[in-house]
Design an enzyme around this catalytic site. Sequence first.
Site, PDB file in Angstrom:
ATOM      1  N   ILE A  13       0.959  -0.961  -0.015  1.00  0.00           N
ATOM      2  CA  ILE A  13      -0.039   0.106   0.071  1.00  0.00           C
ATOM      3  C   ILE A  13       0.955   1.454  -0.114  1.00  0.00           C
ATOM      4  O   ILE A  13       0.229   2.438  -0.112  1.00  0.00           O
ATOM      5  CB  ILE A  13      -0.842  -0.127   1.224  1.00  0.00           C
ATOM      6  CG1 ILE A  13      -0.293  -0.214   2.397  1.00  0.00           C
ATOM      7  CG2 ILE A  13      -2.036  -1.059   0.975  1.00  0.00           C
ATOM      8  CD1 ILE A  13      -1.108   0.066   3.682  1.00  0.00           C
ATOM      9  N   GLY A  14       2.107   1.150  -0.190  1.00  0.00           N
ATOM     10  CA  GLY A  14       3.166   2.209  -0.007  1.00  0.00           C
ATOM     11  C   GLY A  14       4.391   1.848   0.092  1.00  0.00           C
ATOM     12  O   GLY A  14       5.048   0.697   0.242  1.00  0.00           O
ATOM     13  N   GLY A  16       8.693   3.941   0.063  1.00  0.00           N
ATOM     14  CA  GLY A  16       9.406   5.062   0.343  1.00  0.00           C
ATOM     15  C   GLY A  16      10.835   4.754  -0.051  1.00  0.00           C
ATOM     16  O   GLY A  16      10.992   3.835  -0.432  1.00  0.00           O
ATOM     17  N   GLY A  17      11.771   5.664   0.593  1.00  0.00           N
ATOM     18  CA  GLY A  17      13.151   5.440   0.278  1.00  0.00           C
ATOM     19  C   GLY A  17      13.711   4.293   0.903  1.00  0.00           C
ATOM     20  O   GLY A  17      14.673   3.753   0.463  1.00  0.00           O
ATOM     21  N   MET A  18      13.188   3.729   2.130  1.00  0.00           N
ATOM     22  CA  MET A  18      13.789   2.863   2.970  1.00  0.00           C
ATOM     23  C   MET A  18      13.061   1.594   2.990  1.00  0.00           C
ATOM     24  O   MET A  18      13.798   0.496   3.142  1.00  0.00           O
ATOM     25  CB  MET A  18      13.855   3.417   4.248  1.00  0.00           C
ATOM     26  CG  MET A  18      14.779   4.513   4.708  1.00  0.00           C
ATOM     27  SD  MET A  18      14.720   5.125   6.282  1.00  0.00           S
ATOM     28  CE  MET A  18      14.836   3.655   7.266  1.00  0.00           C
ATOM     29  N   GLU A  20       8.928  -0.499   2.237  1.00  0.00           N
ATOM     30  CA  GLU A  20       7.567  -0.771   1.529  1.00  0.00           C
ATOM     31  C   GLU A  20       6.616  -1.170   2.707  1.00  0.00           C
ATOM     32  O   GLU A  20       6.893  -1.714   3.502  1.00  0.00           O
ATOM     33  CB  GLU A  20       7.616  -1.739   0.364  1.00  0.00           C
ATOM     34  CG  GLU A  20       8.129  -3.225   0.844  1.00  0.00           C
ATOM     35  CD  GLU A  20       8.329  -3.892  -0.386  1.00  0.00           C
ATOM     36  OE1 GLU A  20       7.949  -3.652  -1.551  1.00  0.00           O
ATOM     37  OE2 GLU A  20       8.483  -5.105  -0.078  1.00  0.00           O
ATOM     38  N   VAL A  21       5.560  -0.478   2.496  1.00  0.00           N
ATOM     39  CA  VAL A  21       4.279  -0.850   3.463  1.00  0.00           C
ATOM     40  C   VAL A  21       3.177  -1.769   2.893  1.00  0.00           C
ATOM     41  O   VAL A  21       3.079  -1.666   1.867  1.00  0.00           O
ATOM     42  CB  VAL A  21       3.639   0.540   3.985  1.00  0.00           C
ATOM     43  CG1 VAL A  21       2.609   0.338   5.025  1.00  0.00           C
ATOM     44  CG2 VAL A  21       4.843   1.431   4.421  1.00  0.00           C
ATOM     45  N   LYS A  36       5.738  -2.382   7.905  1.00  0.00           N
ATOM     46  CA  LYS A  36       6.561  -1.817   6.969  1.00  0.00           C
ATOM     47  C   LYS A  36       7.888  -2.534   7.133  1.00  0.00           C
ATOM     48  O   LYS A  36       8.510  -2.788   8.223  1.00  0.00           O
ATOM     49  CB  LYS A  36       6.913  -0.402   7.626  1.00  0.00           C
ATOM     50  CG  LYS A  36       7.716   0.642   6.695  1.00  0.00           C
ATOM     51  CD  LYS A  36       8.037   1.944   7.223  1.00  0.00           C
ATOM     52  CE  LYS A  36       9.004   2.817   6.236  1.00  0.00           C
ATOM     53  NZ  LYS A  36       9.034   4.256   6.714  1.00  0.00           N
ATOM     54  N   ASP A 129       9.171  15.976   8.463  1.00  0.00           N
ATOM     55  CA  ASP A 129       9.070  15.619   6.977  1.00  0.00           C
ATOM     56  C   ASP A 129       7.534  15.794   6.784  1.00  0.00           C
ATOM     57  O   ASP A 129       6.762  14.818   6.454  1.00  0.00           O
ATOM     58  CB  ASP A 129       9.389  14.282   6.797  1.00  0.00           C
ATOM     59  CG  ASP A 129       9.327  13.908   5.097  1.00  0.00           C
ATOM     60  OD1 ASP A 129       9.432  14.940   4.258  1.00  0.00           O
ATOM     61  OD2 ASP A 129       9.539  12.618   4.710  1.00  0.00           O
TER      62      ASP A 129
END
Length: 387
Positions: A13-14, A16-18, A20-21, A36, A129
């Site tokens: 569902i998402g 990012g740089g570090m 995945e969710v 995550k 952020d």
Amino acid sequence: MLVADRYRLHTVIGRGGMGEVWQAQDEVLGRPVAVKVLLNDVADASAEARFRLEAQTSARLNHPNVVGTLDFGTWDGRCFLVMELVDGGSLAAELTGGGPLRADRLAQVAQEAAEGLAAAHEKGIVHRDVKPGNLLSDRHGTIRIADFGIARFVDDPSAGLTTTGQIVGTGLYLAPERAIGTPASSASDMYSLGCVLYQLSVGHPPFEADSPTALLYQHVDAPPVPPHQRGAALPPAFETYLLGLLAKRPEDRPTARETADWFRSGAWRGAPEPLPPEEPGAGPEPHRQWDSGPGRHRGAQQPGGGPARRPNTAGHGPAPAASSASTGPSHLFSPSAQDTGWSTSVHRAASRRPAVRTSARRHFRVLAVLGGAALFVCALLLGMSMF
């Protein structure tokens, strides 16, 4: 896929740089969660330390406007973080799907995001952020702050896990002091929130440029264009407060707690301020909207030279008709008046006896002046005859 023999992953569902969710299911407690997982290609010591810091940071917060942390561990050589699953989307998706937000929805976003930031700031945590993608909205519309991946503790400068002078965060929402290398503070989060609210009201961030350097210069030097000039339909009080969040100097911005309280009060609609508390021993004076201090009740001006604010008669019936005598030295709000309530603004008919006394005094003064003049003339004539 089953993580740590407990969390069954379903769909991504998402990302990012570090990490995945994933939307997942807690097989032990039988509840939906978000998991995550640290990406394989960034699973070094620094990334793991930052991932662990995110878990520790968010675990310190227990607030309805912050996404809660439920578990943390390692699996298959990678770190994972278990969080509450927010049944909804981000404000970035809400903006993309429906365009700029209405003023009432924007005020709700401002209040609830500020509530979550206030909870973090009170714990000494700076998010660093704040952006539309990190503000989630559940199915009831409640705002939840997520992703404390680059957050830091105010009392621990090393907690950011970045080298000196390195800028972290999203450039579109970066506070001016951070653009010149100053460490982030709670005021930096408020500037970022101001950028987010501006974008949600207009459809675009306050500053955009073709290069990161030009964008940083705009944050530092360029004043934001007022939202109404870019098509936003915000009440004037709302727009003024929003531009205050975008102040260049950190000390000129309201705090998260002040912002949450201001939006909760409904002041963004431009509603009149509440009446001030009565002074001890003073009688009720329902007509005055502003008080108090020496001499304020005698004139027809507010401090600063402007016209006096119109009395607020809501809930007290129709206001009495104004008298032309109020334009001169007024006795209506005399501090020595013993009457209270409506008697402060209703003229009473003067009794006849004081009027007779006033007329007699005037006649006496005229006779005294004439007598004095006659005595002076007689003395003058007598002196001339003697001479």
